[in-house]
Every structure is written in structure tokens, then in C-alpha cells.
Design a protein around this motif. Sequence first.
Motif, mmCIF file in Angstrom:
data_model
loop_
_atom_site.group_PDB
_atom_site.id
_atom_site.type_symbol
_atom_site.label_atom_id
_atom_site.label_comp_id
_atom_site.label_asym_id
_atom_site.label_seq_id
_atom_site.Cartn_x
_atom_site.Cartn_y
_atom_site.Cartn_z
ATOM 1 N N LYS A 19 46.278 36.966 35.652
ATOM 2 C CA LYS A 19 45.507 36.941 36.902
ATOM 3 C C LYS A 19 45.119 38.326 37.424
ATOM 4 N N ASP B 297 47.854 41.045 42.370
ATOM 5 C CA ASP B 297 46.744 40.135 42.701
ATOM 6 C C ASP B 297 46.323 40.275 44.161
ATOM 7 N N ASN C 87 44.990 33.570 44.768
ATOM 8 C CA ASN C 87 45.753 32.563 44.026
ATOM 9 C C ASN C 87 44.836 31.520 43.416
#
Length: 463
Positions: free
Chosen positions: A22, A103, A227
Motif C-alpha cells: 500500500k 500510508d 486505507n
Amino acid sequence: MMNQVVILAGGHGNRMKVAIPKPMLSVLDVPMLGWVIRACESTGLSRICVVTGYKAKMVEIYLGNRCRTVLQEEQLGTGHAVMQAEGFLKEFDDGNTLVLCGDAPFMDSETISNALKFHIQQENAVTVVTADLDNPTGYGRILRRGSGIAAIVEEKDATEAQRKVREVNSGAYWFQTKALLELLSGLSQSNAQGEYYLTDTVGLALEKGWTAGAYRAENPDVVLGANTRKDLLHLNEVARQRVLEWHMDNGISFVCTDGVIIGNKVEIGAETTILPGTILRGKTKIGNHCTIGPNCILENCTIGDHVTLNSVQAYDAVVEDAVKAGPFVHLRPGTHLKNGVKIGDFVEVKNSTVGEQTAIAHLTYVGDSDVGKKVNFGCGTVTVNYDGMVKNRCEIGDGCFIGCNTNLIAPVKLGKGAYTAAGSTVTKDVPEYALAVERADLKLKEDYSKKKLRNRLFPGDDE
Ligand code: UD1
Ligand code: CA
């Protein structure tokens, strides 16, 4: 005393449905992890350890030797991720350690250094960076105790009342390094997700009678994380808008910003206009008084002043002043267009220098060539640079006039002022001022179509 950083980038990103780690997903044209590292570096924090996990190789390749890495083989939570960096932490345990999420790309150096000041002043074992969000969904909530912090509770573990709290955990923390090492050994997996939560360090510190604090960031954007795909789009939109506003403050005009995406290393000179659908990436630098767009992509390009580009895609190219190119032009790496070059529709240039005021108006390929000034390319010229084995160069002198549909079979050289006749395939060097003609004689067959066409196209047209 050594202050250092651990960045968490081992997570899978299940919620994104991606096959890459991610933190490697990009916001504008830089992976989120790159944003986070840049924030550390601009704070003067250069001792950085990145925790990798899912598809670690990809992160390692991206980082090169910019930072240390440590592998988290199984992703058992943010606390478990930091545990993997124990060796790194023990090397210098007399200072503070900043933990960041790979992230959450908008963490900035102002927040990092203000949080450190607060952390040191308060003599905290741990300081959590927080912010108030209008929509706190998905983040860990900060439970306060007086002016300090009592605990962080994850959304999945929170009660209805706790979910109403709008102050959230950014996922960034300053720890006293010795305290962090001790707190990590106290973490357990007793929570809704069965993970080692780094957030539990706050409660553990308080149990030990240590002080824990929360530093509320002035700019709530610093906590924004990705997310889900929707979050990532939101981050891109926030970053895009921020870059556009910065350029407007510097005198750049936008009539309409639809589809305009500008990377944050791009430089643009005053009084340049950027039209819709234009994407500027990497280390692109544009001069003054240019019109770029509509629908251009420029990546790592240097563009002079008074340049007009319309539907041009250019990569690693240099374009000097007063060049006009487009529509539908492809400038590939190694292209250098000198002052006043004109390029028209459906032209591709690669690894070539094109001299001042040369015109390449239509349907032409110029590859691996050195072209002089004031050359005129006829429509459909091709530099035949590849023989199936190697690439060769063409040299085209100043003032050449290349007839339409000329094939220049490289390696070949046209001397100054040389002409080629339309339709010629040039396999030999052409001396200065010479004309190269390569054509079979034209044969005429009288009345060739008459019989065929008479009844079909011109019935009754008897002679
Ligand atoms: C975490 C915090 C939450 C906070 C939020 C901020 C915990 C338990 N929760 O939640 O309080 O509001 O960040 O964005 O810490 N990672 C690993 N290894 C793992 C798990 C995660 O390296 O085993 C990395 C991920 O790649 C990511 C970061 O840690 O970069 C955060 O993980 P993520 O799963 O996104 O945590 P959140 O649920 O967002
Ligand atoms: Ca997250």
C-alpha cells in the motif's frame, strides 16, 4: 543523543485490493512512502528504518540505499512491525524514535518538529500526534484524561460513545527509544483484530507510571491516511489542489483545472498558462509565457520561454524558447528541440537534436538524428534508424529541404543545403547543396481504365 525514525510499510492493503504494498501507491506522482521519507529528511532526520513485509522486494528496490530496511515476515500489526526494528533501535537507544505510517503521506516537518519539542518539554515516554477530523471513521480515537491522554482505541474495538470522539490518532508517535523497547515487550494480541497494536503502548506507559501525551497538529491534513481507494482519491485531490494553489500564487494561469495534475517537484515560470487535461510529472521545469495544453503530458522535461505545446506527450525532453508543437506530437527521451522549432501533427521525435527554426510539420518520424537549423521536413519523412539489429544515426545539415515521403536509411548524412526529391529512399550520403532523387521513371498507360469504368461509373458516356 540520536533521534531516528521507523516507518511502517509492511501492511498488505487488503482494503485497497492491490497487488503492491500500500505505501507504494502514489499520491500525485510519488509513492506515499516517498512523501513520508521526504518529510523526515526535511526535518533533518536521516537515520531511517523502513519496515517492509508484503512484497518487500518492491519497497527495497524503490528505496535503493536511501534508508535501511527490516523485514516483517508476517503482518501481525503495527506493534509487531516496530518489534522487527528492535536491532535498529538498540544501536542508538539514548534518544527519541519517531514512528510513522507509510500510508499517511501528508505528515510534515513542522508537525514532526513541534511534536518533538512538546515531547521533550513534557518528558513524555510517548507522544501521539493527533488531529480533530470532521469524519473520524476508520481512525483510532484518542481518549483524553485531563489535558493528557488515557488511551487510543481502535474503531473496531470502540464503543458507540468512543466512536463519537473526533480527535484521532495520526499513526505518528515520538517515543523515548529506551521506553519504546520496554513497551514493545509488553504488547499482546488481545483485541478485535488479534494484532499487536502499537497504540496499546500508550496505556502500557501510563500503567508503568510514565507520562504519555498527545500533540494536536494544527493542520488536520497531516493525519490523512489511505486505507481505501476512496481515501487514496481524496489524498490525491487534496494534494492536487494544494499544488495548483501554490502555482496560482506564483502567477500561473489556469482557465479551468479539469484534469490538470501537477507533481510537486514541477516548476513553472510566471505568466504561463496551463490548459485542461495537462499532466506535469517528475522534475519538469517550464519557463515564462508558455501555453501548455490542452491535453499534454510532460515528464522530466525542461521547457523554455514562450513555448506552445498542444496535445504533446514529452518524456525526458528539452524544448528551448519559442518552440511550437502539436497537436498530437510525441517527444521521446533524448529529444532536444532548439529555439523556434515548429512541429506539427503526428510527429514523433526520439533521441535527436533538432536545430533552430527547423520545421517538421506533419506525419514524420525523426529518431537518433542530428538535425541542423532551418531544415524543412516534408510530410511523411522517416529516419529509418533501425535495421533490425542496431540503431544508427542520421545527420541532416543546416538548411536541408527534405521532400515528402523521404526515407533516410541510417547511417546517412545530408550535407548543408541538400535536397531530397519526394518519395526518395536515400541510402548514400548526399553532398552539400546536392539533390538526391531515387525514383523509377514514371510510365503512363494511355486509356488504362477506360474500359473498366465506362459502364460502371459513367453509363451512357459513349464516345
Ligand atoms: C493505524 C492505527 C490507528 C491510526 C491509523 C492512522 C494501530 C493499531 N492503529 O490504523 O490508530 O488512526 O493507523 O493512519 O496502529 N503495517 C505494517 N505491518 C503490519 C500492519 C501494518 O507494517 O503488520 C503498516 C502498514 O503498511 C501501514 C501502517 O503500518 O503503513 C498502518 O497500518 P494500517 O493497517 O493501515 O493501520 P490502520 O488500521 O490505518
Ligand atoms: Ca492506515
